[in-house]
Design a protein around this motif. Structure first.
Motif, PDB file in Angstrom:
ATOM      1  N   LEU A   1       0.833  -1.204   0.000  1.00 57.84           N
ATOM      2  CA  LEU A   1       0.000   0.000   0.000  1.00 57.84           C
ATOM      3  C   LEU A   1       0.865   1.251   0.000  1.00 57.84           C
ATOM      4  N   MET A   2       1.930   1.240   0.785  1.00 54.56           N
ATOM      5  CA  MET A   2       2.850   2.370   0.848  1.00 54.56           C
ATOM      6  C   MET A   2       3.493   2.594  -0.529  1.00 54.56           C
ATOM      7  N   TYR A   3       3.940   1.516  -1.152  1.00 52.73           N
ATOM      8  CA  TYR A   3       4.565   1.593  -2.474  1.00 52.73           C
ATOM      9  C   TYR A   3       3.571   2.140  -3.497  1.00 52.73           C
ATOM     10  N   GLN A   4       2.366   1.597  -3.498  1.00 45.46           N
ATOM     11  CA  GLN A   4       1.344   2.022  -4.453  1.00 45.46           C
ATOM     12  C   GLN A   4       1.016   3.502  -4.279  1.00 45.46           C
ATOM     13  N   SER A   5       0.906   3.947  -3.051  1.00 47.99           N
ATOM     14  CA  SER A   5       0.587   5.337  -2.761  1.00 47.99           C
ATOM     15  C   SER A   5       1.687   6.272  -3.272  1.00 47.99           C
TER      16      SER A   5
ATOM     17  N   ILE B   1       5.482  18.826  -2.773  1.00 46.93           N
ATOM     18  CA  ILE B   1       6.793  18.212  -2.990  1.00 46.93           C
ATOM     19  C   ILE B   1       7.308  17.627  -1.679  1.00 46.93           C
ATOM     20  N   SER B   2       7.175  18.390  -0.619  1.00 46.57           N
ATOM     21  CA  SER B   2       7.620  17.940   0.700  1.00 46.57           C
ATOM     22  C   SER B   2       6.846  16.711   1.153  1.00 46.57           C
ATOM     23  N   GLU B   3       5.546  16.720   0.903  1.00 46.94           N
ATOM     24  CA  GLU B   3       4.694  15.584   1.279  1.00 46.94           C
ATOM     25  C   GLU B   3       5.120  14.324   0.515  1.00 46.94           C
ATOM     26  N   PHE B   4       5.382  14.492  -0.773  1.00 44.42           N
ATOM     27  CA  PHE B   4       5.823  13.353  -1.579  1.00 44.42           C
ATOM     28  C   PHE B   4       7.172  12.838  -1.090  1.00 44.42           C
ATOM     29  N   GLU B   5       8.120  13.739  -0.871  1.00 43.93           N
ATOM     30  CA  GLU B   5       9.455  13.340  -0.421  1.00 43.93           C
ATOM     31  C   GLU B   5       9.390  12.627   0.928  1.00 43.93           C
ATOM     32  N   SER B   6       8.519  13.087   1.798  1.00 44.69           N
ATOM     33  CA  SER B   6       8.359  12.455   3.098  1.00 44.69           C
ATOM     34  C   SER B   6       7.807  11.032   2.951  1.00 44.69           C
TER      35      SER B   6
ATOM     36  N   LEU C   1       8.835   5.172   2.651  1.00 39.66           N
ATOM     37  CA  LEU C   1       8.860   3.940   1.862  1.00 39.66           C
ATOM     38  C   LEU C   1      10.261   3.337   1.865  1.00 39.66           C
ATOM     39  N   LEU C   2      11.266   4.165   1.625  1.00 38.06           N
ATOM     40  CA  LEU C   2      12.642   3.675   1.560  1.00 38.06           C
ATOM     41  C   LEU C   2      13.178   3.241   2.920  1.00 38.06           C
ATOM     42  N   ASN C   3      12.561   3.710   3.986  1.00 37.56           N
ATOM     43  CA  ASN C   3      12.953   3.293   5.329  1.00 37.56           C
ATOM     44  C   ASN C   3      12.286   1.979   5.735  1.00 37.56           C
ATOM     45  N   ASN C   4      11.314   1.532   4.955  1.00 40.42           N
ATOM     46  CA  ASN C   4      10.667   0.251   5.207  1.00 40.42           C
ATOM     47  C   ASN C   4      11.559  -0.833   4.592  1.00 40.42           C
TER      48      ASN C   4
END
Length: 140
Positions: free
Chosen positions: A43-47, A70-75, A80-83
């Motif tokens: 779900l995180m990846y898809q979002s 942009i900030s929301e997307f980067e966050s 995602l990358l921390n999962n």
């Protein structure tokens, strides 16, 4: 060449068997399967993927992106990358795509050159000479 029992197709199946038996491939497949079994990571990846696509569409349409979006997307992307499951999936996906491209390049160059390519052939292609599609002043 494409008959099921032709030497080319026999070797293609042998290559496929070698890939599926390779220990690194098996590790990568496990990472993919682990991701596919993790609904939260999917779900995180898809979002993140959908949001990234939306932002790209906006940019292509000439819409200026706001700092907040942009900030929301980067966050979300950082989360995602921390999962570890999602990160391992992304790494596995990238490595599998690299293998696929490398094998495709090898076969493509073989068909183009009419022989098995050498390391020099790959170096030339990568430098933009002749096989790299641009001539590039290599005397082609």
């Amino acid at each position: 060449m494409l008959a099921d029992d032709s030497p080319v197709m026999v070797k293609a199946r042998e290559l496929c068997a070698a890939i599926t038996e390779d220990s690194r491939y098996l590790e990568l497949q496990q990472q993919v399967e682990k991701f596919l079994d993790d609904d939260s990571a999917k779900l995180m990846y898809q979002s993140v993927h959908e949001r990234g696509s939306e932002l790209q569409q906006k940019q292509r349409a000439g819409v200026e992106l706001g700092a907040a979006e942009i900030s929301e997307f980067e966050s979300a992307r950082e989360e995602l990358l921390n999962n570890p499951v999602a990160r391992d999936f992304l790494d596995a996906q990238g490595e599998l795509e690299t293998v696929q491209r490398a094998i495709g390049k090898y076969v493509g160059m073989t068909l183009e050159l009419g022989r098995v390519p050498t390391a020099d052939d790959f170096a030339e292609a990568d430098s933009g000479c002749c096989g790299g599609g641009g001539g590039g002043g290599c005397g082609c």
